[in-house]
Scaffold this motif. Sequence first.
Motif, PDB file in Angstrom:
ATOM      1  N   ILE A   1      66.338  20.113 -30.412  1.00 13.16           N
ATOM      2  CA  ILE A   1      66.697  19.975 -28.996  1.00 13.16           C
ATOM      3  C   ILE A   1      65.870  18.859 -28.357  1.00 13.16           C
ATOM      4  O   ILE A   1      66.399  17.999 -27.638  1.00 13.16           O
TER       5      ILE A   1
ATOM      6  N   VAL B   1      66.990  15.358 -29.456  1.00 11.00           N
ATOM      7  CA  VAL B   1      68.205  14.944 -28.741  1.00 11.00           C
ATOM      8  C   VAL B   1      67.837  14.474 -27.332  1.00 11.00           C
ATOM      9  O   VAL B   1      68.293  13.414 -26.879  1.00 11.00           O
ATOM     10  N   GLY B   2      66.996  15.230 -26.653  1.00  6.81           N
ATOM     11  CA  GLY B   2      66.607  14.885 -25.290  1.00  6.81           C
ATOM     12  C   GLY B   2      65.912  13.540 -25.193  1.00  6.81           C
ATOM     13  O   GLY B   2      66.306  12.681 -24.395  1.00  6.81           O
TER      14      GLY B   2
ATOM     15  N   LEU C   1      70.197  14.098 -18.342  1.00  2.07           N
ATOM     16  CA  LEU C   1      70.419  14.965 -19.509  1.00  2.07           C
ATOM     17  C   LEU C   1      69.214  14.941 -20.445  1.00  2.07           C
ATOM     18  O   LEU C   1      68.759  15.988 -20.918  1.00  2.07           O
ATOM     19  N   GLY C   2      68.708  13.751 -20.715  1.00  9.90           N
ATOM     20  CA  GLY C   2      67.555  13.627 -21.608  1.00  9.90           C
ATOM     21  C   GLY C   2      66.335  14.349 -21.080  1.00  9.90           C
ATOM     22  O   GLY C   2      65.653  15.075 -21.812  1.00  9.90           O
TER      23      GLY C   2
ATOM     24  N   ALA D   1      66.236  16.817 -18.810  1.00  5.72           N
ATOM     25  CA  ALA D   1      66.473  18.263 -18.746  1.00  5.72           C
ATOM     26  C   ALA D   1      66.403  18.895 -20.132  1.00  5.72           C
ATOM     27  O   ALA D   1      65.781  19.954 -20.315  1.00  5.72           O
ATOM     28  N   ILE D   2      67.021  18.258 -21.110  1.00 10.73           N
ATOM     29  CA  ILE D   2      66.997  18.794 -22.482  1.00 10.73           C
ATOM     30  C   ILE D   2      65.583  18.784 -23.035  1.00 10.73           C
ATOM     31  O   ILE D   2      65.141  19.755 -23.663  1.00 10.73           O
ATOM     32  N   SER D   3      64.854  17.690 -22.813  1.00 10.16           N
ATOM     33  CA  SER D   3      63.468  17.604 -23.290  1.00 10.16           C
ATOM     34  C   SER D   3      62.577  18.631 -22.603  1.00 10.16           C
ATOM     35  O   SER D   3      61.699  19.234 -23.236  1.00 10.16           O
ATOM     36  N   SER D   4      62.804  18.831 -21.315  1.00 12.47           N
ATOM     37  CA  SER D   4      62.038  19.833 -20.576  1.00 12.47           C
ATOM     38  C   SER D   4      62.295  21.228 -21.146  1.00 12.47           C
ATOM     39  O   SER D   4      61.357  22.016 -21.337  1.00 12.47           O
ATOM     40  N   PHE D   5      63.545  21.523 -21.417  1.00  6.84           N
ATOM     41  CA  PHE D   5      63.899  22.826 -21.997  1.00  6.84           C
ATOM     42  C   PHE D   5      63.243  23.001 -23.366  1.00  6.84           C
ATOM     43  O   PHE D   5      62.697  24.068 -23.671  1.00  6.84           O
ATOM     44  N   SER D   6      63.269  21.970 -24.174  1.00  6.39           N
ATOM     45  CA  SER D   6      62.636  22.038 -25.496  1.00  6.39           C
ATOM     46  C   SER D   6      61.138  22.319 -25.366  1.00  6.39           C
ATOM     47  O   SER D   6      60.582  23.143 -26.104  1.00  6.39           O
TER      48      SER D   6
ATOM     49  N   GLU E   1      59.018  16.087 -18.025  1.00  4.86           N
ATOM     50  CA  GLU E   1      60.446  15.855 -18.251  1.00  4.86           C
ATOM     51  C   GLU E   1      61.302  16.451 -17.130  1.00  4.86           C
ATOM     52  O   GLU E   1      62.353  15.906 -16.791  1.00  4.86           O
TER      53      GLU E   1
END
Length: 81
Positions: free
Chosen positions: A7, A10-11, A40-41, A43-48, A61
Amino acid sequence: MSTPDIIGTVGVSLILIAYFLNIFSLIKKDGVLFYVLNILGGAISSFSSYLIGFWPFVILEGVWAVISVIGLLKSTKKPQE
């Protein structure tokens, strides 16, 4: 690679793609695609980072994504030339 690693990869890839495209003038620095890739990058990196409990990067992020949302909103409100 673990799920958070995938994840996160991808971010950060989305952020790097936005940067690459911008540096080589393939997209506008204030264009919708630039902001969307960063949103998107980020948010995805923050979630990871949240998944692995690494709070400094959750904040970094997350702020990156929020700033990109603000930039997108500002760019869409500008009168078109």
